[in-house]
Design an enzyme around this catalytic site. Sequence first.
Site, PDB file in Angstrom:
ATOM      1  N   GLU A  93       0.839  -1.192   0.000  1.00 24.98           N
ATOM      2  CA  GLU A  93       0.000   0.000   0.000  1.00 24.98           C
ATOM      3  C   GLU A  93       0.880   1.251   0.000  1.00 24.98           C
ATOM      4  O   GLU A  93       1.997   1.236   0.508  1.00 24.98           O
ATOM      5  CB  GLU A  93      -0.925  -0.004   1.216  1.00 24.98           C
ATOM      6  CG  GLU A  93      -1.993  -1.088   1.094  1.00 24.98           C
ATOM      7  CD  GLU A  93      -3.048  -1.005   2.185  1.00 24.98           C
ATOM      8  OE1 GLU A  93      -4.223  -1.201   1.847  1.00 24.98           O
ATOM      9  OE2 GLU A  93      -2.705  -0.758   3.351  1.00 24.98           O
ATOM     10  N   CYS A 106       3.668   8.595   1.253  1.00 21.82           N
ATOM     11  CA  CYS A 106       4.290   7.615   2.151  1.00 21.82           C
ATOM     12  C   CYS A 106       4.486   6.330   1.357  1.00 21.82           C
ATOM     13  O   CYS A 106       3.512   5.701   0.939  1.00 21.82           O
ATOM     14  CB  CYS A 106       3.351   7.416   3.340  1.00 21.82           C
ATOM     15  SG  CYS A 106       3.929   6.198   4.516  1.00 21.82           S
ATOM     16  N   CYS A 113       6.884  -7.182   6.763  1.00 23.11           N
ATOM     17  CA  CYS A 113       8.005  -6.624   7.531  1.00 23.11           C
ATOM     18  C   CYS A 113       8.457  -7.654   8.555  1.00 23.11           C
ATOM     19  O   CYS A 113       7.634  -8.321   9.168  1.00 23.11           O
ATOM     20  CB  CYS A 113       7.564  -5.341   8.232  1.00 23.11           C
ATOM     21  SG  CYS A 113       8.907  -4.549   9.145  1.00 23.11           S
ATOM     22  N   CYS A 117       6.790  -5.117  15.049  1.00 20.41           N
ATOM     23  CA  CYS A 117       6.335  -4.245  16.138  1.00 20.41           C
ATOM     24  C   CYS A 117       4.898  -4.661  16.493  1.00 20.41           C
ATOM     25  O   CYS A 117       4.069  -4.831  15.588  1.00 20.41           O
ATOM     26  CB  CYS A 117       6.371  -2.784  15.706  1.00 20.41           C
ATOM     27  SG  CYS A 117       7.991  -2.254  15.151  1.00 20.41           S
ATOM     28  N   CYS A 120       1.744  -2.677  15.214  1.00 19.34           N
ATOM     29  CA  CYS A 120       1.692  -2.299  13.793  1.00 19.34           C
ATOM     30  C   CYS A 120       0.965  -3.356  12.969  1.00 19.34           C
ATOM     31  O   CYS A 120       1.275  -4.544  13.048  1.00 19.34           O
ATOM     32  CB  CYS A 120       3.118  -2.109  13.277  1.00 19.34           C
ATOM     33  SG  CYS A 120       3.196  -1.844  11.506  1.00 19.34           S
ATOM     34  N   HIS A 225       8.997   5.207  20.382  1.00 14.33           N
ATOM     35  CA  HIS A 225       7.801   4.678  21.057  1.00 14.33           C
ATOM     36  C   HIS A 225       7.966   4.266  22.515  1.00 14.33           C
ATOM     37  O   HIS A 225       7.013   3.745  23.116  1.00 14.33           O
ATOM     38  CB  HIS A 225       7.194   3.502  20.282  1.00 14.33           C
ATOM     39  CG  HIS A 225       6.941   3.795  18.831  1.00 14.33           C
ATOM     40  ND1 HIS A 225       6.333   4.957  18.402  1.00 14.33           N
ATOM     41  CD2 HIS A 225       7.224   3.084  17.696  1.00 14.33           C
ATOM     42  CE1 HIS A 225       6.249   4.935  17.080  1.00 14.33           C
ATOM     43  NE2 HIS A 225       6.789   3.832  16.635  1.00 14.33           N
ATOM     44  N   CYS A 346      -1.016   5.992  10.131  1.00 11.83           N
ATOM     45  CA  CYS A 346       0.258   5.414  10.500  1.00 11.83           C
ATOM     46  C   CYS A 346       0.081   4.062  11.187  1.00 11.83           C
ATOM     47  O   CYS A 346      -0.693   3.930  12.125  1.00 11.83           O
ATOM     48  CB  CYS A 346       0.939   6.389  11.442  1.00 11.83           C
ATOM     49  SG  CYS A 346       2.676   6.149  11.482  1.00 11.83           S
TER      50      CYS A 346
HETATM   51  S1  SF4 Z   1       6.270  -0.163  12.497  1.00  7.49           S
HETATM   52 FE1  SF4 Z   1       5.511  -1.868  11.243  1.00  7.49          FE
HETATM   53  S2  SF4 Z   1       6.403  -1.566   9.214  1.00  7.49           S
HETATM   54 FE2  SF4 Z   1       7.555  -0.281  10.667  1.00  7.49          FE
HETATM   55  S3  SF4 Z   1       9.260  -1.587  11.332  1.00  7.49           S
HETATM   56 FE3  SF4 Z   1       7.619  -1.912  12.836  1.00  7.49          FE
HETATM   57  S4  SF4 Z   1       6.525  -3.711  12.035  1.00  7.49           S
HETATM   58 FE4  SF4 Z   1       7.773  -2.934  10.358  1.00  7.49          FE
END
Ligand code: SF4
Length: 360
Positions: A93, A106, A113, A117, A120, A225, A346
């Site tokens: 995306e 973006c 990924c 995280c 996310c 974070h 985000c």
């Molecule tokens: S925020 Fe999401 S896309 Fe970014 S590094 Fe962490 S898991 Fe990967």
Amino acid sequence: MSEKIELLGLSKEEFAAEVAKLGEKPFRAKQLWQWIYNRGVGNFEEMSNLSKDFRAKLAAGYTITRPKIVTEQISKDKTHKWLLEFADGQRVEMVYIPETDRGAVCISTQVGCAVGCTFCHTGSQKLTRNLTAGEIVGQFMVARDAYHEWPSPSDETRYLSNIVVMGMGEPLHNVDNVFKALKIISDGDGIAISKRRITLSSSGIAPKIPLVASELGVRLAISLHAPNDEIRSRIMPINRKYGIDELMKACQEFQKQASWGKYITFEYLMLKDINDSLDCANQLIKLMKKYKILAKFNLIPFNPWPGCSYEPSPKNKVTAFSVALEKSGYSAPVRVARGQDILAACGQLKSQKIAPKAQD
Ligand code: SF4
């Protein structure tokens, strides 16, 4: 029959070498580059100042392939989200976040990924593969097509004025392709987005962070974070590999290497009862002072996605957190959430998983 060579994503030097192979003079390489990246032309036939013979040779051996648009959504606040598909069926995306007379695109750097995280949406989709340089550049070209920004308008008049490398994926897990793509995007003869208008955002791959200054020269944002290892390791597993001390030292090195844009933006997602206390704000301030980091903060209200286990921090706590940082001299605006109604905000990006094609 041998496969055609993809021109999108070749460095300027590789591009010139291909043109030389066809027996053409070096200035032809510049003309071709301008057709593709300044005018956005994807069809050799339309390149009217190239000879017929050159155009025929290009059509026989080369392609210019943009990602295919699968779906497009425009949110109530005009945020624009595309689901894009590459030649092998993999999808990512991309989002355009407009302001009144400009805006940021973006872009994504990986399918899925590996960082994982826990807050996310993309992180819940395992890494499938890195995007190539051509696929990264191609995303931005699709956005430009949509807003008719060809030929490259002047810096002052373009709507797609900024790029944030903050979509799906960890850009510093795909350094070669990401750096190559950003060099193409910032080249003055083509797309010509100034490096000052490009921000690369990383979850904190410490050993690669100084390269963003020394080899690329764009702005840096870090998804921090949390103010300490205990909280950060809980919500960002990457912190177990590169802890806060190593991350801060890498940020110091970035600032030493950077000739401009030394300030680092620290992204801070406000998660209810996890990282949103005043004590956390004070720890953050101490951390920045201890390592003498030139820092700004971006406080991000959490955008829940289906199945997530976190809740957004209440508004009054977010405000108090922001005030504490600002009082200590750090810029700490609260980011206005954009595109929530189309899951474009985000941390909400995610592409559908493509099942491998059945064998005939
Ligand atoms: S925020 Fe999401 S896309 Fe970014 S590094 Fe962490 S898991 Fe990967």
